[in-house]
Design an enzyme around this catalytic site. Sequence first.
Site: not given
Length: 336
Positions: A62, A70, A135, A165-166, A178, A250
């Site tokens: 990601d 990351r 984002r 996404k998403h 999450h 996901d």
Amino acid sequence: MGPIMLDVDGTSLTSEDKELLGHPLVGGLILFARNYQSPEQVNELTRQIKASANGDILIAVDHEGGRVQRFREQFSAIPAMGQLWQMANGSLEEAKLLAKSAGQLVALEVMSVGVDISFAPVVDINDISEVIGDRAFHQKPEVVEPLAKAFIQGMHSIGMKCTAKHFPGHGSVKEDSHIAMPLDGRNKQEIFGIDMQPFKGLMQDNLVNAVMPAHVIYPDIDDKSVGFSPLWLQEILRGHLGFDGVIFSDDLTMEGAASIGGYIERSEAAQQAGCDMLLICNNRSAAVEVIDNANLIADPISQSRLQKMLPKTSINYSQLPQLAEWQQARTILGIS
């Protein structure tokens, strides 16, 4: 290519990691910040992953820019996609150039250390979702779509496949999937007419290689969250929108997936609903349980879709500074 994408804990592989990567059901691996120390180290890690795999393996990360990036040390600090509009002073042409440069830079840098794809771009609209926020490219679908398109064209120009996404849009629901099970209670007309529009437009332009569904339930359409719903994935996404690329689930260990039951039930339900690859992250015992006990198939149609996600070009990290595209993308984005 098997249907499971898992992760590893460290910056190099353990013997258990190697054994799991060699299992015929494992066809993908996702990297996180904890797997990264330096470009040289992560390049060696991706080499080990490919060497341990049973055939081809898809390595993902990601790496969107902003707070979801990351690899940081010795990588360009890519701005959040939600900042591009401000950086462009509200000029769509300028914002598109920034988005294309961001797509190029993500692809160049991530591929240069042996990673095949970044799960990007975010095609959600920036409405009330706390987990999406900046984002997303913008609040309006008619701005999100051209900016996402430019970003994807940037990725494609370097040889990286994209993941939108998403699906069909996580931006209009507050809870973070999450840690919770989000419900979006709006009517079908709003969801299709607003949130899904950018996805639909990008698919009509034949730009989308893969999709990651939202762990969200839209009760006006189906009582199952999108990644577990044959109605969403087969009737709407494949049928109505004519999408023939990869569907990634996901992460099946997220709280948003818990409505289906345990890890085995989740992985079987996601595959039966139409997911080509199942992500099981940050929970090794769950991954082992699924590999050992779930009734999953290595479907030839899914395998050929996944195969197309592998890049055909190779880029070397140490040569990035000599590449005109790399220099130009950084200049355009104001990265010194």
